[in-house]
Structures are given as C-alpha cells and as structure tokens.
Write a protein that holds these residues in place. Structure first.
Motif, PDB file in Angstrom:
ATOM      1  N   ASN A   1       0.832  -1.216   0.000  1.00  0.00           N
ATOM      2  CA  ASN A   1       0.000   0.000   0.000  1.00  0.00           C
ATOM      3  C   ASN A   1       0.858   1.255   0.000  1.00  0.00           C
ATOM      4  N   THR A   2       1.914   1.240   0.814  1.00  0.00           N
ATOM      5  CA  THR A   2       2.751   2.438   0.922  1.00  0.00           C
ATOM      6  C   THR A   2       3.466   2.716  -0.388  1.00  0.00           C
TER       7      THR A   2
ATOM      8  N   ALA B   1     -11.117  -1.496  -3.081  1.00  0.00           N
ATOM      9  CA  ALA B   1     -10.524  -1.056  -4.351  1.00  0.00           C
ATOM     10  C   ALA B   1     -10.474   0.470  -4.462  1.00  0.00           C
ATOM     11  N   LEU B   2     -11.263   1.155  -3.663  1.00  0.00           N
ATOM     12  CA  LEU B   2     -11.357   2.610  -3.808  1.00  0.00           C
ATOM     13  C   LEU B   2     -10.635   3.391  -2.715  1.00  0.00           C
ATOM     14  N   VAL B   3     -10.218   2.698  -1.682  1.00  0.00           N
ATOM     15  CA  VAL B   3      -9.581   3.406  -0.564  1.00  0.00           C
ATOM     16  C   VAL B   3      -8.292   4.101  -1.008  1.00  0.00           C
ATOM     17  N   MET B   4      -7.460   3.380  -1.743  1.00  0.00           N
ATOM     18  CA  MET B   4      -6.177   3.976  -2.151  1.00  0.00           C
ATOM     19  C   MET B   4      -6.373   5.165  -3.106  1.00  0.00           C
TER      20      MET B   4
ATOM     21  N   PRO C   1      -4.768   8.385   6.374  1.00  0.00           N
ATOM     22  CA  PRO C   1      -5.597   7.179   6.516  1.00  0.00           C
ATOM     23  C   PRO C   1      -6.145   7.003   7.925  1.00  0.00           C
ATOM     24  N   TYR C   2      -5.373   7.418   8.915  1.00  0.00           N
ATOM     25  CA  TYR C   2      -5.818   7.260  10.309  1.00  0.00           C
ATOM     26  C   TYR C   2      -7.117   8.038  10.540  1.00  0.00           C
TER      27      TYR C   2
ATOM     28  N   SER D   1      -6.851  -2.145   3.323  1.00  0.00           N
ATOM     29  CA  SER D   1      -6.541  -1.417   2.089  1.00  0.00           C
ATOM     30  C   SER D   1      -5.926  -0.046   2.362  1.00  0.00           C
ATOM     31  N   GLY D   2      -6.048   0.451   3.583  1.00  0.00           N
ATOM     32  CA  GLY D   2      -5.431   1.747   3.897  1.00  0.00           C
ATOM     33  C   GLY D   2      -4.290   1.596   4.892  1.00  0.00           C
TER      34      GLY D   2
END
Lengths: 444, 314
Positions: free
Chosen positions: B87-88, B172-175, B250-251, B263-264
């Motif tokens: 993710n990062t 799929a949409l979080v990033m 994200p937090y 995902s986050g």
C-alpha cells in the motif's frame, strides 16, 4: 580589587545566571500534586455526564475525598493508558476501557498487567451472582478478572414502525432470521431501500451474529476459533445478506449520513444494542414515534433472541495508592441502584447489576420508541446475552475476521454461490492461521 | 631609578594568554554542547535503544525477552506487513507521479506575468497545506460519504456513478481516495518550491535559447529542467520520504482503522498498531528500522538515477 568578568561575555553570563536562578526557583517551588484523591478516565461522554451526577454523593459520604473525572477521547484512551502504564506516570486510579481493547492490556506476565486483579474482591462481594456473569468474560485473562462490567449491551432490532405498518408487516410475526429475510426481500428496493443496515467490510455486525450462535473469536483459554464450524456457517449465512444481487442489507457509515439514511427510510431496520438506542434518540430525532424495537430474530425457532455489541470495563490500576478507596468508588458507580436508574434514563444503557432493572426508570414507556418500555424489554433479554472471550490479540482477531469478510463478499459478488462454501472455509482458515502464528510468537 | 619588569604581571599576562587560548578552543564546544546533549538524549539514545529493542519480544518496557533477529525474520513472512509495504509503495508511486507534474505545471503557469491575480491563485493552491492533514482528512471524509456526499452526487450527475459508491469502505477505492486527498494537500507545497526555483532561472538563458531557435518544448527540456533540477530532485526525494511516512490521512479518513481488508494500512500505521495498540514495541522497532533502511535505499537509488551525485562531483 579585580572585577570578575564572565569569560564568554555579558550576554552568555546573563543567560547562565537566569538558567541557574530559574532552576533554583523551580527546585524551591515544586509543582503541587493534584489535590484530588481519585482520578477516573472515561472515554464515553454519556458515562462522563452520568458520573458527574454520581460524584457529589460519593464525596459527601467520604469526607476529604476529591474525585477528578476526566473525559479522554475514545481512540486516545488506550494509547494514553498504555503509555501511562509503561512510563508509570500520570496513571489514573480508575479507568474505563472499551471492550474491543481490554484484552490488549492483559499482554505479558500477569504480575506486570497494569490493572489490579479484582477476582477476590468480586468474589467477596458476590458480584458474579449479582451481575450478569457473561459480562465478566471479556475482562478475564488466565482465570483472573481485571475489570467490572459497566453494561450488558443486549441487542434488539430497531425498525421503522411506520414503514412496517404501511407495508402491512406485523413485527410480532418475525420470530427467526428466515422470517426476517423473507420480509426483507419484500421491502428491499436495490439502491433505494434496504431491509437492514449491516457492515460488509467490518467485523462488528458479523461478530454479533457469531455471538448469537455461540461463536466468537477465542475460547476461554484464548485459542483462536475464527475458523470453527460456527464461524463458517455464520459467514455462509451472513455474506448473501450483504453481497450479491439479492442482498437485503447495505451500510453507508455513521454520523450524519446514517441520520439522513434512517430519516429517508433507506434503512428500515438497524441492529440496536441498548447504547445505540440513545444514539438514535439524539441523532435522529425526526423519526421519534416512528421507531420501535423488537427482539433480534432467532437463528432457530425458540432460539436466543438477542446478542451483544460493545461494552466497557472499569479497571483499577495497580499504581493507585488507595485501591480500597478506588474499589469503593467503583461500587458506588456500578451498584447504586437509584443512580443506575437515573443513568438509564440518560443513556439507555443496561447496567450489569440485575437488581437495578427493577427500578421504575426501566419500565417507563418511551415516546421515541412508540411508548415501548425499552428498559423492561432489554432486561428480559439481558440474561440471554452470550459469553465472549478475549485475548491480548483481540484487535488483530477483529481485523482478521474483517479481512475474511471482505474477501468472502468480493468472492460472492464475483462468483455467487459457486464454490462459495469452499472459499469461505479456506479464507477463514487463512485468517485464523495468521492469527495463530502471531499468538505463537507471544513468549509470555 | 630603573624599573624592572613586574614578574607577577608577566605571569598574569602569560596565564591570561593561555586562558584566552583555552577559552578560544573551548568556546565552540561549549556553545554547541546544549544541542549535542539534547541530541544525544533525545536523538542518539532512542535510535540506539530502538535498535536494541528490535531484538526483543516485548509487552511494554517491563516484559521483554531477547529473540535476536526473529522479529526481522517474522517481518519477511508477515502478511500484514507485506500489505502495508504494498500500500505504501503504491501510494508513494502515485503521489510522486501525479503531484510533481501537476505542481510543476501549476508553478510554470503561475510564474507567467500575464496571469492575472496570480498571487491569489498561488495562495489558493498552497492553502490546503496550511490547514494540515487532520483537517483535510476530516473534510475529505465528508466529501467521500456515500449516497449523500458531494463527490458522489457530482459524479452521479455527470458520469452516472452509483450514489452508494463507498470510497472509504470499498477496498478497491480506498487507495485512490487517499491519493486524491494527498494530491489536493501537497501539490501546493511542491508548487511553492518549484515556483521559487523557476523564478531564479536567468531570463538570458531563455533569450539565448530563443535566438538559437528553440521552441517552448525545447526551452522547457533544455533550459527549465536543468536549471531547476536540484529543486526537482529535492522535491522528489522529500515527496517520496513523506509518502513512506504516511499516517495521519488514513488514520483520520478511515476512522482509526486500517480500512477494509487493510486497504489503507501503511507501514507507519502498522508500526503504530503493533507498538501502541498490540503493545509489542520490539516488533514495532523492527518495522521502524526496516522502514528507515527502505527509505534510505530508495533515496539513494533516486539520487543515483537522477544523477544528483554526478552533478555534485562536477
């Protein structure tokens, strides 16, 4: 006579002199310790407001005692408490911890757990018999009890009574989940109206369904049971409710969006533990009188008509210099029946103390809920609230169950029933195995 | 009467001279000693301590068991850590790929003299950075609300996107949601750096290029880019490092969770969860050291690829 000159100039000399003077002054005038004799942290504004009412009577009964109530934000309470335990600084005497995080404080050797072991005190006071015994289980580790249960949190089903009446549905006829789903298929209009609000990415609602079936995250010994047959069957039942073409549930999030969704009739039913009924009353006031509660549908006829969602423990820290006084205050907050009755009016939260449920406050009709006596309704279900067990790895367990849910939902959306059972079994086993690997690393 | 040189005076003078030299030698050390002391206590010691800690399985500072390199070996097999790294990296890649060109484009546009009200536009583009990550996180959480959120309402009306699209609840949409938010937050900051660099490019270079018949594109590649290259490299590296340290957005946006199906989950979030929620400071230290080494490695690769070292040698 030679005059003294500071080697690095007058400015540096002045700074040094000021520093020495300031240090000396601080040494002579240490910061006064807080005058309170007991400090309590709570994370729930409703608890905070209720305890403010209870403090004066305790202080009056205990002359010279001063209680300092502190409202700490929910997400911060665990990290702040963890840091306080580790540094042994600014540790409160009593603290309320959310049920989802309580287990994380029981990590490590028993003698190093930051909370005082309350097992003997609880036994001596007979609290296991006087309170709902299942509510102690989330606050136990290795047979020892570290917290008093603040609540029972039985779950009922909140529903839009006006929509039910308009559609000619009799809530009393819904006895089982099969009945509920049948009605749900009739009421759901995809994209416009859903029978039930259920999470498809988080574990909370799925966990309530698991508890209702006698499942959970851990055994009493702390072994992971995320992949046992109850979990598999619950997942196989739950996912088609939130995924696929025939789903009858959806979720949009919390806060204002939920308010609007309930007002608009986007959700007809919502899982409603006692605490959430107060949230509805305060955040969705426009539907007052249009809402009602019914027991949770049973899995099988004559089965359990409730579950549980959420909870709070009150712990006494080992750092407290007067644990006896802290215990006395804890009992004052949790056992004073009259106070508990008043508190129920303000919070709708069922206390764990059974005898408190006889207070008049629990039998009053509530206009918001179409004059239903919701206290008595919750009290009837409270003894059936299932056990749930914890572990220092509870937060990871919740995350792993959530991951499995998301994967199953994605699979079901893509492939439907075909191969779904095999996938679900494999996915839950993967989550459970990852958790077991983590648990095995624990050297304590 | 003859006067003899005063022996005590000469000794005093000699002592003064020696004292003066000593003072001269000591003064710099004395002046930097407060910093050194503070740095040693709050910088060096925690770094050393965390390295030692990464070799222990811990439950707070009271319970610790030496496990050697086991924490690092477990990292290699830890699915959650792999997810966090993935993710990062994805976030860092898209942040750099989208933010830098956009920032450069805006900087070039807002450095043009013919743009009216350019100071106002500069402030407007930079202002998201002034309000901070938490505020921006809260703001975008509201924008991304399904069914009633502004973004969904707008996209539903224009491109027919379903109203209940769950930006922050669909793995799929979080990033994309996080990248979009970061784009809004950081583009202005990068633009300011590049704007400053563009303003320092000498006009004569462009005039000379025009005399040589270079068109606008050729001027950009032959004049602008080489002239602002040090700033571009700086922004690139700082942007990459910042992306690898992603935590607050994200937090806040995912309500203190790693999001659906992790995902986050970012590396720093995982570090926080492991250390301060689960209580394993040893494993969290191992995550921290791995992150530090990873960022160092990536920065070195970037410096190498961008030729920054060659430029310095030249």
């Amino acid at each position: 006579m030679r005059s003294f000159r500071f080697p690095f100039g007058a400015a540096a000399g002045c700074i040094l002199a000021l520093a020495v003077l300031a240090g000396a002054w601080l040494a002579q005038h240490p910061i006064e310790r807080q005058k309170s004799t007991l400090t309590l942290w709570t994370f729930a504004p409703t608890h905070y407001e209720a305890y403010k009412e209870a403090v004066p009577s305790f202080e009056k009964a205990n002359p010279g005692v001063k209680v300092d109530l502190q409202l700490v934000s929910g997400p911060a309470v665990t990290s702040r408490l963890q840091a306080a335990f580790w540094s042994d600084l600014d540790v409160p005497d009593l603290v309320e911890v959310p049920i989802d995080f309580a287990g994380t404080f029981f990590r490590g050797r028993l003698e190093n757990v930051g909370f005082a072991d309350l097992t003997e005190r609880i036994e001596q006071a007979g609290l296991m018999q006087r309170m709902v015994s299942s509510r102690f289980s989330p606050y136990m580790s290795r047979g020892r009890i570290f917290g008093l249960p603040h609540d029972v949190h039985p779950v009922m089903m909140a529903y839009r009574r006006d929509i039910f009446e308009k559609e000619g549905i009799d809530a009393d006829s819904i006895k089982t989940w099969d009945d509920f789903i049948r009605v749900g298929r009739k009421l759901t209009v995809p994209g416009k109206r859903y029978m039930l609000e259920l999470f498809d990415t988080r574990d909370a609602h799925l966990a309530s369904c698991l508890f209702q079936r006698g499942g959970g995250y851990f055994t009493p010994e702390g072994e992971c049971i995320l992949d046992n047959e109850i979990s598999v069957q619950t997942m196989l039942w739950y996912v088609p409710l939130v995924a696929g073409k025939d789903k009858i549930s959806n979720n949009l999030g919390a806060g204002q969006v939920l308010t609007k969704a309930v007002e608009d009739g986007y959700f007809v039913c919502l899982l409603a533990p006692d605490w959430r009924t107060k949230t509805f009353e305060t955040t969705i006031p426009r539907v007052a009188g249009k809402m009602a509660l019914m027991p949770l549908p049973a899995v099988e006829p004559d089965g359990r008509r409730t579950s549980t969602w959420g909870g709070t423990m009150l712990g006494i820290t080992k750092s407290s210099p007067d644990q006896d006084l802290a215990w006395k205050f804890a009992l004052h907050l949790y056992l004073d029946q009259q106070e508990l009755g008043e508190r129920f009016r303000g919070t709708n939260i069922m206390p764990a103390l059974r005898s408190a449920w006889d207070q008049p406050a629990f039998h009053e009709p509530r206009p918001y809920w179409n004059q239903q006596p919701i206290g008595a309704m919750f009290a009837k279900l409270a003894p059936q609230v299932p056990f749930q067990y914890t572990s220092p790895f509870i937060t990871t367990a919740k995350a792993k169950l959530g991951e499995a849910l998301v994967a199953c939902v994605q699979y079901y959306n893509a492939s439907g029933d075909k191969g779904f059972e095999a996938f679900t079994r494999a996915r839950l086993k993967k989550s459970a195995d990852e958790l077991r690997t983590l648990i095995r690393r624990n050297p304590y | 009467m003859t006067t003899r040189p005063n022996s005590s005076s000469s000794t005093h003078s000699l002592h003064s001279s020696r004292g003066y030299h000593l003072q001269q030698k000591m003064a710099p050390y004395l002046f930097i000693s407060p910093f050194l002391l503070l740095f040693a206590v709050f910088g060096v010691w925690p770094i050393v301590k965390s390295l030692v800690l990464s070799m222990y399985a811990t439950s707070g500072p009271k319970d610790s068991v030496f496990v050697g390199t086991q924490n690092y070996r477990y990292l290699l097999a830890d699915a959650d850590f792999h997810t966090a790294v993935k993710n990062t990296v994805v976030f860092a890649f898209w942040s750099v790929v989208l933010q830098l060109p956009l920032a450069l484009g805006l900087a070039m546009l807002l450095s043009r003299r013919w743009v009216r009200g350019r100071n106002l536009f500069r402030l407007a583009v930079f202002s998201p950075y002034l309000v901070g990550q938490v505020f921006v996180g809260v703001l975008f959480s509201v924008l991304f609300i399904p069914q009633y959120g502004l973004l969904n309402q707008g996209l539903h009306a224009t491109v027919g996107l379903p109203l209940d699209t769950k930006w922050l609840a669909d793995p799929a949409l979080v990033m994309p949601a996080l990248v979009l938010t970061a784009l809004w937050l950081y583009t202005g900051l990068h633009m300011i750096y590049l704007l400053a660099a563009l303003q320092a490019v000498e006009r004569e270079l462009y005039e000379a290029a025009q005399v040589d018949g270079a068109n606008a594109t050729q001027q950009f590649w032959a004049v602008t880019v080489p002239a602002i290259r040090p700033t571009l490299i700086y922004v690139l590296i700082m942007s990459t490092i910042g992306s690898f340290q992603l935590f607050e957005l994200p937090y806040i946006m995912l309500n203190n969770t790693p999001g659906p199906n992790n995902s986050g989950l970012t590396i720093v979030m995982y570090l926080y969860q492991t250390g301060f929620v689960t209580g394993d400071l040893g494993y969290a230290s191992a995550v921290g050291w791995t992150l530090a080494l990873g960022v160092l490695l990536i920065s070195l690769v970037q410096l190498r690829l961008t030729g920054a070292w060659k430029a310095r040698e030249a």
